[in-house]
Design an enzyme around this catalytic site. Structure first.
Site, short mmCIF file in Angstrom:
data_model
loop_
_atom_site.label_atom_id
_atom_site.label_comp_id
_atom_site.label_asym_id
_atom_site.label_seq_id
_atom_site.Cartn_x
_atom_site.Cartn_y
_atom_site.Cartn_z
N CYS A 57 -3.49 5.02 8.79
CA CYS A 57 -4.01 4.10 7.79
C CYS A 57 -3.88 2.65 8.26
O CYS A 57 -2.78 2.21 8.57
CB CYS A 57 -3.26 4.28 6.47
N SER A 103 -2.87 3.45 -0.24
CA SER A 103 -3.94 3.77 0.69
C SER A 103 -3.51 4.78 1.75
O SER A 103 -4.30 5.61 2.17
CB SER A 103 -4.47 2.50 1.36
N GLY A 163 8.96 2.32 -6.29
CA GLY A 163 8.10 1.78 -5.25
C GLY A 163 6.71 1.59 -5.82
O GLY A 163 6.28 2.35 -6.69
N THR A 208 0.72 -1.26 0.00
CA THR A 208 0.00 0.00 0.00
C THR A 208 0.75 1.32 0.00
O THR A 208 0.56 2.08 -0.90
CB THR A 208 -1.04 0.02 1.14
N LYS A 220 8.59 -3.26 -0.92
CA LYS A 220 7.86 -2.62 -2.00
C LYS A 220 8.68 -1.57 -2.73
O LYS A 220 8.20 -0.93 -3.65
CB LYS A 220 6.60 -1.96 -1.46
N THR A 241 -1.29 0.34 6.41
CA THR A 241 0.10 0.77 6.43
C THR A 241 0.70 0.40 7.78
O THR A 241 0.10 0.66 8.80
CB THR A 241 0.18 2.30 6.23
#
Length: 184
Positions: free
Chosen positions: A172, A137, A58, A14, A46, A175
């Site tokens: 979030c 997100s 990323g 995310t 990521k 995350t």
């Protein structure tokens, strides 16, 4: 049940943040991968180096789709060495026109020593005005935090990215605070 209700939710990676300050650029990513509302991995990587380490990329979105895009971008960078913008535009063209690629659900933040870009499945290649990118997100939370910190003289690009990602991880649910940072 319709097709969307019977399909398994995609694997998602995310939050990605890129910060460019004082001649340095960093790309940070959290480690959480979610399947629907379940955390399936907390230490995913990521953020990757491409083009022999000269480019950092990323991803946010469906994990398998992102790996496809990493491979495609790597190929474009081999075709257009040291031309991140050109390689990104060529990837975006393919992404927009290729029937298979059009279905990919991911975004990328890419950076080299000269430029930072966002690549989207709509065929967009966007360069931010302020050198700060947030995707995924938690991207907007990280982006807002980084923009609030960017003018602080006591914080370099990496410190800003770490603090902004920590803030995003507190807001979030997709995350976490297992942050990987690559810098140029």
């Amino acid at each position: 049940m319709n097709e969307d209700e019977t399909r398994a939710p995609p694997w998602h990676g995310t939050t990605i943040l890129s910060v460019r300050k004082d001649g340095k650029v960093v790309v940070a990513g959290d480690g959480q991968v979610s399947l629907g509302d379940t955390v399936v991995k907390a230490s995913a990587r990521k953020v990757r180096r491409l083009a022999g380490g000269d480019v950092i990329a990323g991803f946010a979105g469906a994990t398998a789709d992102a790996f496809t895009l990493f491979e495609r971008l790597e190929g474009k960078l081999e075709q257009y060495p040291r031309q991140l913008t050109r390689a990104s535009v060529e990837l975006a063209k393919d992404w927009r026109t290729d029937r298979y690629l059009r279905r990919l659900e991911a975004m990328m933040a890419v950076a080299d020593k000269e430029v930072s870009l966002v690549l989207t499945g709509n065929g967009d290649v966007l360069e931010p005005d302020d050198g700060v990118i947030g995707i995924g997100s938690g991207g907007n939370y990280a982006l807002a935090a980084a923009r609030a910190l960017i003018d602080r003289g006591d914080m370099n690009a990496e410190a800003i990215a770490r603090k902004a990602m920590a803030i995003a991880s507190e807001i979030c649910i997709y995350t976490n605070n297992n942050i990987i940072i690559e810098s140029l």
